[in-house]
Design a protein around this motif. Structure first.
Motif, PDB file in Angstrom:
ATOM      1  N   VAL A   1      67.213  -9.605  50.985  1.00  0.00           N
ATOM      2  CA  VAL A   1      65.755  -9.563  51.094  1.00  0.00           C
ATOM      3  C   VAL A   1      65.335  -8.642  52.234  1.00  0.00           C
ATOM      4  O   VAL A   1      64.391  -7.844  52.100  1.00  0.00           O
ATOM      5  N   ALA A   2      66.030  -8.714  53.370  1.00  0.00           N
ATOM      6  CA  ALA A   2      65.692  -7.846  54.500  1.00  0.00           C
ATOM      7  C   ALA A   2      65.871  -6.381  54.120  1.00  0.00           C
ATOM      8  O   ALA A   2      65.000  -5.545  54.403  1.00  0.00           O
ATOM      9  N   ALA A   3      66.978  -6.044  53.469  1.00  0.00           N
ATOM     10  CA  ALA A   3      67.205  -4.661  53.047  1.00  0.00           C
ATOM     11  C   ALA A   3      66.160  -4.230  52.030  1.00  0.00           C
ATOM     12  O   ALA A   3      65.680  -3.091  52.054  1.00  0.00           O
ATOM     13  N   LEU A   4      65.777  -5.136  51.136  1.00  0.00           N
ATOM     14  CA  LEU A   4      64.795  -4.825  50.102  1.00  0.00           C
ATOM     15  C   LEU A   4      63.442  -4.470  50.713  1.00  0.00           C
ATOM     16  O   LEU A   4      62.870  -3.406  50.433  1.00  0.00           O
ATOM     17  N   VAL A   5      62.928  -5.328  51.584  1.00  0.00           N
ATOM     18  CA  VAL A   5      61.597  -5.102  52.137  1.00  0.00           C
ATOM     19  C   VAL A   5      61.614  -3.946  53.131  1.00  0.00           C
ATOM     20  O   VAL A   5      60.688  -3.133  53.181  1.00  0.00           O
ATOM     21  N   TYR A   6      62.676  -3.841  53.928  1.00  0.00           N
ATOM     22  CA  TYR A   6      62.743  -2.747  54.886  1.00  0.00           C
ATOM     23  C   TYR A   6      62.829  -1.404  54.159  1.00  0.00           C
ATOM     24  O   TYR A   6      62.209  -0.417  54.579  1.00  0.00           O
ATOM     25  N   SER A   7      63.571  -1.347  53.055  1.00  0.00           N
ATOM     26  CA  SER A   7      63.633  -0.117  52.266  1.00  0.00           C
ATOM     27  C   SER A   7      62.264   0.216  51.693  1.00  0.00           C
ATOM     28  O   SER A   7      61.871   1.389  51.639  1.00  0.00           O
ATOM     29  N   PHE A   8      61.530  -0.796  51.282  1.00  0.00           N
ATOM     30  CA  PHE A   8      60.175  -0.589  50.766  1.00  0.00           C
ATOM     31  C   PHE A   8      59.271  -0.007  51.845  1.00  0.00           C
ATOM     32  O   PHE A   8      58.519   0.957  51.611  1.00  0.00           O
ATOM     33  N   VAL A   9      59.348  -0.559  53.048  1.00  0.00           N
ATOM     34  CA  VAL A   9      58.515  -0.083  54.153  1.00  0.00           C
ATOM     35  C   VAL A   9      58.865   1.355  54.510  1.00  0.00           C
ATOM     36  O   VAL A   9      57.991   2.209  54.689  1.00  0.00           O
ATOM     37  N   ARG A  10      60.151   1.642  54.616  1.00  0.00           N
ATOM     38  CA  ARG A  10      60.581   2.992  54.990  1.00  0.00           C
ATOM     39  C   ARG A  10      60.207   4.013  53.920  1.00  0.00           C
ATOM     40  O   ARG A  10      59.883   5.156  54.233  1.00  0.00           O
ATOM     41  N   ALA A  11      60.250   3.609  52.660  1.00  0.00           N
ATOM     42  CA  ALA A  11      59.875   4.533  51.593  1.00  0.00           C
ATOM     43  C   ALA A  11      58.400   4.905  51.690  1.00  0.00           C
ATOM     44  O   ALA A  11      58.017   6.055  51.435  1.00  0.00           O
ATOM     45  N   ILE A  12      57.552   3.962  52.066  1.00  0.00           N
ATOM     46  CA  ILE A  12      56.125   4.238  52.159  1.00  0.00           C
ATOM     47  C   ILE A  12      55.804   5.133  53.354  1.00  0.00           C
ATOM     48  O   ILE A  12      54.915   5.982  53.286  1.00  0.00           O
ATOM     49  N   THR A  13      56.526   4.989  54.457  1.00  0.00           N
ATOM     50  CA  THR A  13      56.174   5.719  55.680  1.00  0.00           C
ATOM     51  C   THR A  13      56.940   7.023  55.857  1.00  0.00           C
ATOM     52  O   THR A  13      56.661   7.756  56.800  1.00  0.00           O
ATOM     53  N   THR A  14      57.903   7.346  54.995  1.00  0.00           N
ATOM     54  CA  THR A  14      58.679   8.565  55.196  1.00  0.00           C
ATOM     55  C   THR A  14      57.855   9.799  54.858  1.00  0.00           C
ATOM     56  O   THR A  14      56.954   9.751  54.026  1.00  0.00           O
ATOM     57  N   VAL A  15      58.167  10.912  55.510  1.00  0.00           N
ATOM     58  CA  VAL A  15      57.431  12.152  55.255  1.00  0.00           C
ATOM     59  C   VAL A  15      58.355  13.354  55.216  1.00  0.00           C
ATOM     60  O   VAL A  15      58.211  14.223  54.366  1.00  0.00           O
ATOM     61  N   SER A  16      59.337  13.428  56.125  1.00  0.00           N
ATOM     62  CA  SER A  16      60.114  14.659  56.255  1.00  0.00           C
ATOM     63  C   SER A  16      60.933  14.959  55.010  1.00  0.00           C
ATOM     64  O   SER A  16      61.057  16.120  54.604  1.00  0.00           O
ATOM     65  N   ALA A  17      61.511  13.938  54.373  1.00  0.00           N
ATOM     66  CA  ALA A  17      62.393  14.174  53.229  1.00  0.00           C
ATOM     67  C   ALA A  17      61.626  14.494  51.961  1.00  0.00           C
ATOM     68  O   ALA A  17      62.118  15.238  51.099  1.00  0.00           O
ATOM     69  N   VAL A  18      60.406  13.966  51.805  1.00  0.00           N
ATOM     70  CA  VAL A  18      59.699  14.108  50.532  1.00  0.00           C
ATOM     71  C   VAL A  18      58.585  15.144  50.584  1.00  0.00           C
ATOM     72  O   VAL A  18      57.926  15.372  49.578  1.00  0.00           O
ATOM     73  N   ILE A  19      58.386  15.775  51.736  1.00  0.00           N
ATOM     74  CA  ILE A  19      57.290  16.734  51.858  1.00  0.00           C
ATOM     75  C   ILE A  19      57.464  17.897  50.877  1.00  0.00           C
ATOM     76  O   ILE A  19      56.499  18.518  50.443  1.00  0.00           O
ATOM     77  N   PHE A  20      58.728  18.202  50.502  1.00  0.00           N
ATOM     78  CA  PHE A  20      58.998  19.292  49.569  1.00  0.00           C
ATOM     79  C   PHE A  20      58.947  18.859  48.113  1.00  0.00           C
ATOM     80  O   PHE A  20      58.901  19.712  47.223  1.00  0.00           O
ATOM     81  N   LEU A  21      58.980  17.577  47.855  1.00  0.00           N
ATOM     82  CA  LEU A  21      59.193  17.073  46.496  1.00  0.00           C
ATOM     83  C   LEU A  21      57.920  16.638  45.789  1.00  0.00           C
ATOM     84  O   LEU A  21      57.944  16.408  44.581  1.00  0.00           O
ATOM     85  N   VAL A  22      56.830  16.497  46.528  1.00  0.00           N
ATOM     86  CA  VAL A  22      55.605  15.979  45.924  1.00  0.00           C
ATOM     87  C   VAL A  22      54.941  17.049  45.063  1.00  0.00           C
ATOM     88  O   VAL A  22      55.107  18.249  45.278  1.00  0.00           O
ATOM     89  N   THR A  23      54.203  16.588  44.079  1.00  0.00           N
ATOM     90  CA  THR A  23      53.409  17.465  43.216  1.00  0.00           C
ATOM     91  C   THR A  23      52.008  16.873  43.105  1.00  0.00           C
ATOM     92  O   THR A  23      51.724  15.797  43.642  1.00  0.00           O
ATOM     93  N   ALA A  24      51.145  17.578  42.411  1.00  0.00           N
ATOM     94  CA  ALA A  24      49.781  17.059  42.233  1.00  0.00           C
ATOM     95  C   ALA A  24      49.788  15.741  41.483  1.00  0.00           C
ATOM     96  O   ALA A  24      48.971  14.856  41.737  1.00  0.00           O
ATOM     97  N   GLU A  25      50.748  15.583  40.537  1.00  0.00           N
ATOM     98  CA  GLU A  25      50.825  14.332  39.774  1.00  0.00           C
ATOM     99  C   GLU A  25      51.498  13.226  40.570  1.00  0.00           C
ATOM    100  O   GLU A  25      51.272  12.047  40.302  1.00  0.00           O
TER     101      GLU A  25
END
Length: 751
Positions: free
Chosen positions: A670-694
């Motif tokens: 449960v700790a890994a699950l929720v912490y992974s969820f939190v980190r996924a929402i707040t990350t920026v450096s890794a996904v800044i190249f991957l986002v699109t308009a959709e």
């Protein structure tokens, strides 16, 4: 009584199951999956559509055709080799379990995998993927887009059959499940961490027009823009150092400041006064529940050109506001605020682990409190100090949000890589060369950390009790700690309060009228002719972020726990390399991983760029060390005798994992699950190249607003994310709480 009854029931269940009755059943199941992959699903990925929705067209449309139709009717005969591999494995499944069966399974799996992967990399959307193949073999008439559901299912089946064959030949103690888990997890790590990173780094060796060159990589890495020292020769001339030196300098500065402040805060929480423990816990959670650039935004409201501090200087002394805060100073202060709580959490555990009996022994030998602290307590903190320093250094190098927000003209490697890819130049070679430098710095520090601390034991609770009372801080040390840590805590809270307040005023620096206009702009909801209308500009990114984070979090936690189980409970050749690959995502900065995904998954056979799937995969493997570490920590608390008892009752690995291990791992899961969820929402450096308009994400939306100078909407969005993350942390505490795996929390048994 309850425990005995449960053990008896488990014993009866396990003994009731037939042993050795269907040893080949898993083989036939995976063979059937491979055949279904050829018959039921579209072989290639569908353009702007989900392949599962095209299942009804697999026998009628070339674009959605299954593997069998593609091989027989649409000019792609190399796909027959995958079926040939399944046929060879099928012959093996007809034999009794043993080495001969294993040989056929390995041969079939290897034949199918090699044929499909080699053809996938060699034949792309324009024919041959390499120019030398066009020259040698002539132009190929057939084309091949990226693999879809059919290719994925068949490759998975062949890989599992190959691993079963390895087990049948005597490896992994003959355990099919362990073999499939090791080979499967290892393949995922190789495909989504090792392969993209190597693909990105290799781009530094190629010229823009394609030819390979060893000289070009040295020219790019040693470029004056990277390693220039002209700033030292002319300190007052306004010249800037090379971007590599900027990154190294900033990393050392941040690591030093965060380690010192984190240590002072840990000593204050554990040795000065217990009344500071709860406020410090709140401070420690702030960087987890907030996006990484919130601190930078709060500092802009304080020290920016229109900030409170500059306005005060203009009002009191007539000093014209300027951009003095933007640059290395602003980035260093922002990173110190952002990463000090991480150092505090590391050091707090180390301070708690110092055995009081050692300090009492020193005082028994008539050592003064100050001498005891300097000669006993402080040396025992050295492993933690080294760990905190190195983690702070890696976090600083990987940071993208703060340099992009308050860096001004001060460039670091992460921002330079970003502009090399998304700027007008689109220079993959330069981005790859910068990634080499950043990766070299990060892996060097990671290697030092592993070398110094890899064999250290940070266990704070053992079977032996320590009845001693922790020594309070000496008077002089306590005064120093309080004089530094307390103002810093107050300053941290002020920065976060300013960051929150910025979303509630009209225009910071000009009009401080209280308003909710920024929240309405981002999150307004209206009632239209057809029901609720999500009219706010941020809703699309908000819902997309929640959806992708919710998909990636359970996958991250599950894979992390599985890898932790393999590392803690099994032994196999190559285990060291397996563990290194699992933790490599921690050492690889997020910017490098994002660039790697762009370059590796932009062409067949794995054509994922522009899809939501590539963001989910990036979330998964960027946060994978979270699940691995949570699982490893949990396994250290579980005695191996539990697994051994299950094996003695003739349970297999799957039964042991399902009925014995997983129920005891619920808190870690449960700790890994929720912490992974939190980190996924707040990350920026890794996904800044991957986002699109959709597929726009919350953090990239905020970065875009900051770039346009719209701080009010950006900070309003940050406030909403902080509330959301706080609720997630509360969910962790609600579901996990203070449960223990030992006997201390258990109720006394009835007699």
């Amino acid at each position: 009584m309850v425990v005995s009854a449960a053990a008896a029931a488990a014993h009866a269940t396990l003994r009731a199951r037939p042993q050795g009755a269907s040893v080949n059943r898993p083989l036939w199941v995976w063979l059937a999956m491979g055949v279904l992959g050829y018959l039921v699903f579209p072989w290639y990925a569908q353009q702007d559509a989900n392949g599962l929705l095209a299942v009804g067209q697999v026998f009628s449309s070339e674009q959605a055709a299954n593997g069998l139709m593609q091989a027989a009717l649409f000019g792609r005969p190399w796909l027959w080799l995958g079926l040939a591999g399944l046929a060879v494995a099928g012959l093996g499944a007809c034999l009794p379990a043993g080495r001969k069966q294993g040989t056929l399974l390995v041969a079939g799996g290897a034949l199918g995998l090699a044929a499909l992967l080699l053809s996938g990399f060699a034949i792309g959307a324009r024919g041959w993927a390499f120019e030398w193949m066009n020259t040698s073999l002539g132009e190929l008439g057939a084309r091949q887009p990226g693999m879809g559901w059919g290719g994925f299912v068949v490759l998975s089946a062949l890989l599992v059959l190959l691993s079963f064959g390895v087990a049948r030949r005597g490896f992994f103690k003959g355990d099919l499940f362990v073999a499939a888990a090791v080979v499967g997890c290892g393949s995922l790590l190789a495909l989504f961490i090792v392969f993209p990173v190597l693909k990105a780094l290799s781009a530094a060796f190629f010229l823009e027009d394609g030819p390979f060159s060893l000289a070009v990589v040295w020219e790019r890495i040693a470029h004056e823009r990277n390693f220039s020292l002209s700033c030292l020769a002319n300190l007052g001339g306004g010249q800037r150092c090379g971007v590599a030196w900027n990154t190294l300098f900033l990393g050392l500065m941040t690591a030093t400041s965060t380690t010192l402040l984190g240590t002072f805060m840990a000593l204050m929480a554990e040795r000065a006064s217990r009344r500071y423990a709860r406020p410090l816990n709140i401070v420690a959670l702030l960087p987890i529940i907030t996006p990484p650039f919130v601190v930078g935004l709060g500092l802009i409201l304080l020290f920016g050109r229109a900030g409170v501090f500059n306005q005060f200087l203009e009002y009191a002394f007539g000093i014209t506001p300027s951009r003095w805060f933007y640059g290395w100073l602003g980035v260093w202060v922002a990173q110190t605020f952002a990463f000090t709580p991480i150092a505090f959490m590391i050091m707090r555990g180390v301070v708690q682990g110092v055995a009081p009996s050692l300090e009492e022994a020193a005082q028994t030998l008539r050592a003064s409190p100050h001498r005891t602290f300097m000669t006993v307590t402080l040396p025992l903190l050295k492993p933690g100090l080294a760990n905190a320093f190195l983690v702070g250094f890696i976090e600083s190098m990987a940071d993208f949000g703060n340099p992009i927000v308050v860096g001004g003209q001060f460039s670091v490697l992460s921002t330079e890589i970003f502009f090399a890819i998304v700027g007008a130049q689109y220079d993959q070679g330069r981005a790859a060369s910068l990634a080499w430098i950043l990766t070299f710095f990060a892996l060097t520090v990671f290697a030092i950390q592993r070398g110094l601390l890899g064999k250290q034991n940070f266990t704070t609770v053992s079977g032996k009790g320590d009845a001693g009372i922790a020594m309070p801080l000496p008077t002089g040390v306590r005064r120093v700690v309080h004089s530094i840590a307390l103002p810093w805590m107050a300053f941290t809270l002020i920065v976060y309060l300013f960051a929150l307040a910025g979303g509630f005023v009209q225009t910071w620096g000009r009009d401080y009228t209280i308003t909710l206009a920024h929240f309405r702009t981002a999150f307004s909801v209206e009632w239209g002719e057809f029901g609720v209308v999500w009219a706010g500009t941020a809703w699309n990114s908000f819902f997309t972020t929640l959806k992708l984070a919710a998909i990636s979090a359970p996958l991250t936690a599950t894979l992390g726990i599985a890898i932790a189980w393999l590392l803690a409970r099994t032994e196999f050749r190559g285990q060291g390399a397996f563990e290194f690959a699992a933790l490599l995502a921690f050492a690889i900065p997020g910017t490098v991983l994002g660039v790697s995904y762009i370059l590796a998954f932009n062409v067949p056979p794995f054509e994922l760029t522009g899809t939501a799937l590539i963001i989910v995969l990036c979330f998964m493997f960027r946060n994978l060390p979270v699940g691995v570490r949570a699982g490893t920590a949990a396994f250290k608390q579980l005695d191996r005798s539990l697994d051994e008892a299950s094996v003695m009752l003739r349970a297999g690995s799957v039964q042991t994992l399902r009925h014995v291990v997983l129920p005891l791992l619920k808190p870690a899961l449960v700790a890994a699950l929720v912490y992974s969820f939190v980190r996924a929402i707040t990350t920026v450096s890794a996904v800044i190249f991957l986002v699109t308009a959709e597929n726009e994400l919350a953090t990239t939306y905020i970065i875009g607003r900051v770039g346009n100078g719209d701080y009010g909407v950006a900070l309003a969005y940050c406030t909403v994310l902080i509330i959301l993350m706080s609720a997630s942390i509360g969910l962790i505490q609600l579901l996990v709480g203070d449960r223990k795996l030992g006997r201390r929390g258990a109720a006394p048994a009835a007699h």
